[in-house]
Design a protein around this motif. Structure first.
Motif, PDB file in Angstrom:
ATOM      1  N   ASP A 184      -9.138   1.639  13.623  1.00 54.99           N
ATOM      2  CA  ASP A 184      -9.140   1.662  12.162  1.00 54.99           C
ATOM      3  C   ASP A 184     -10.456   2.179  11.612  1.00 54.99           C
ATOM      4  OD1 ASP A 184      -6.519   0.625  11.339  1.00 54.99           O
ATOM      5  OD2 ASP A 184      -7.135  -1.149  12.431  1.00 54.99           O
TER       6      ASP A 184
ATOM      7  N   SER B 167      -2.745   4.785   6.021  1.00 52.41           N
ATOM      8  CA  SER B 167      -4.155   4.590   6.356  1.00 52.41           C
ATOM      9  C   SER B 167      -4.725   3.373   5.627  1.00 52.41           C
ATOM     10  CB  SER B 167      -4.963   5.841   6.006  1.00 52.41           C
ATOM     11  OG  SER B 167      -4.933   6.100   4.611  1.00 52.41           O
ATOM     12  N   GLU B 168      -4.278   3.140   4.392  1.00 56.20           N
ATOM     13  CA  GLU B 168      -4.785   2.007   3.624  1.00 56.20           C
ATOM     14  C   GLU B 168      -4.321   0.676   4.215  1.00 56.20           C
ATOM     15  OE1 GLU B 168      -3.443   2.717  -0.324  1.00 56.20           O
ATOM     16  OE2 GLU B 168      -4.992   4.195  -0.763  1.00 56.20           O
TER      17      GLU B 168
ATOM     18  N   TYR C 270       0.843  -1.188   0.000  1.00 55.52           N
ATOM     19  CA  TYR C 270       0.000   0.000   0.000  1.00 55.52           C
ATOM     20  C   TYR C 270       0.884   1.246   0.000  1.00 55.52           C
ATOM     21  CZ  TYR C 270      -3.622  -3.335   1.157  1.00 55.52           C
ATOM     22  OH  TYR C 270      -4.475  -4.402   1.125  1.00 55.52           O
TER      23      TYR C 270
ATOM     24  N   CYS D  61     -14.373  -0.279   0.976  1.00 55.07           N
ATOM     25  CA  CYS D  61     -13.928  -0.647   2.308  1.00 55.07           C
ATOM     26  C   CYS D  61     -14.677  -1.894   2.738  1.00 55.07           C
ATOM     27  CB  CYS D  61     -14.142   0.500   3.306  1.00 55.07           C
ATOM     28  SG  CYS D  61     -15.874   0.925   3.559  1.00 55.07           S
TER      29      CYS D  61
ATOM     30  N   ASP E 100      -0.127   4.166   1.213  1.00 51.73           N
ATOM     31  CA  ASP E 100      -0.521   5.067   2.287  1.00 51.73           C
ATOM     32  C   ASP E 100      -0.716   4.267   3.573  1.00 51.73           C
ATOM     33  OD1 ASP E 100      -2.890   6.578   3.855  1.00 51.73           O
ATOM     34  OD2 ASP E 100      -1.683   8.026   2.742  1.00 51.73           O
TER      35      ASP E 100
ATOM     36  N   ARG F  19     -14.751   5.327  -2.344  1.00 54.28           N
ATOM     37  CA  ARG F  19     -13.846   4.397  -1.666  1.00 54.28           C
ATOM     38  C   ARG F  19     -14.489   3.033  -1.500  1.00 54.28           C
ATOM     39  NH1 ARG F  19      -9.214   5.112   1.146  1.00 54.28           N
ATOM     40  NH2 ARG F  19      -8.599   3.475   2.569  1.00 54.28           N
TER      41      ARG F  19
ATOM     42  N   ALA G 102      -6.611  -2.343   5.806  1.00 49.81           N
ATOM     43  CA  ALA G 102      -6.469  -3.720   5.333  1.00 49.81           C
ATOM     44  C   ALA G 102      -6.235  -4.669   6.505  1.00 49.81           C
ATOM     45  CB  ALA G 102      -5.324  -3.808   4.325  1.00 49.81           C
TER      46      ALA G 102
END
Length: 258
Positions: free
Chosen positions: A131, A99-100, A95, A196, A97, A194, A104
């Motif tokens: 998260d 945050s990503e 990833y 998620c 970033d 997005r 995950a």
């Protein structure tokens, strides 16, 4: 879990390291092409363990790989390594970033079949609630401004159709509908999108601003949320009078466990 940082080869070149990293990642094709091109100019690198979690059901670790590029800038990739059970095979994900990669990791903890993994995070790691709070922060991040061009194209009818397909009980009422009957031009802009995980299932969220130019010269907008965070995964549309309410609705949908 095998440490993906190869400590047996202290003289591995940065080029070889990048090739190894991209080659083993299951999702390397998701990385932006521009980022992969920048990695081609990497001169040096450093890798470190960022977070880890170990339980009978799930082992996972997050690694930070930082590269010094030829133009003097740096670039960081985040690697998630995980396997299930004592004999599980390592799976690698990359990833761009932090945050990503955190989201995950949260999806792994929330996946069906691994209830004992939830809430047993290592002190270095964040738990699932943190998260989800990060997801909320992403949802309320203000969008980058974009130029607005109004197009006269049956705008009043477009407004009517947007309001008609709204399924939320708190959708705009007759007062808003009456004003929009005076629309003669409109502009549509996606301000958020997005994928998620909601309760272990993939869900997509999109937010659109429908801006209208009215006959009296004034402007007004309604905000449409499209998502698949429904019990059966079907597509659903909701419409709100202001952006704050629309983003709050997305946050609520992202937190609901089906």
């Amino acid at each position: 879990m095998n440490d993906p940082i190869d400590r047996n080869d202290l003289y591995e070149t940065t080029e070889a390291h990048v090739e190894r990293l991209l080659g083993r990642a299951l999702n390397s094709f998701d990385l932006p092409d521009a980022l992969v091109e920048r990695l081609g100019s990497a001169l040096a690198h450093a890798s470190s363990l960022h977070a880890s979690h170990h339980s009978p059901a799930l082992h996972r670790a997050t690694y930070r790989h930082t590269y010094l590029l030829a133009d003097g800038t740096s670039l960081t990739l985040w690697e998630l390594v995980h396997h299930t059970g004592p004999d599980g095979r390592d799976h690698h994900e990359l990833y761009a970033d932090e945050s990503e990669v955190r989201l995950a990791a949260a999806r792994l903890a929330a996946a069906p079949g691994f209830p004992e993994a939830v809430g047993l995070a290592d002190p270095l790691d964040d738990d699932l609630d943190a998260d989800l709070e990060l997801l909320s922060a992403l949802l309320v991040r203000p969008p980058a401004p974009a130029p607005r061009t109004y197009v006269p194209d049956d705008s009043a009818d477009h407004a009517r159709r947007v309001l008609r397909r709204a399924e939320n009980a708190d959708r705009p009422g007759e007062e808003v509908a009456a004003r929009l009957r005076g629309a003669f031009a409109h502009h549509i802009q996606q301000v958020f999108g997005r994928q998620c995980s909601v309760a272990g299932k993939d869900a997509g969220f999109s937010l659109y601003e429908h801006a209208f130019l009215l006959l009296d010269g004034s402007e007004m907008s309604v905000w449409e949320v499209e998502h698949t965070a429904t019990p059966d995964g079907r597509h659903m549309c909701e419409v709100y009078e202001d952006e704050r309410a629309a983003r709050a609705a997305m946050e609520l949908r992202a937190r609901v466990r089906r």
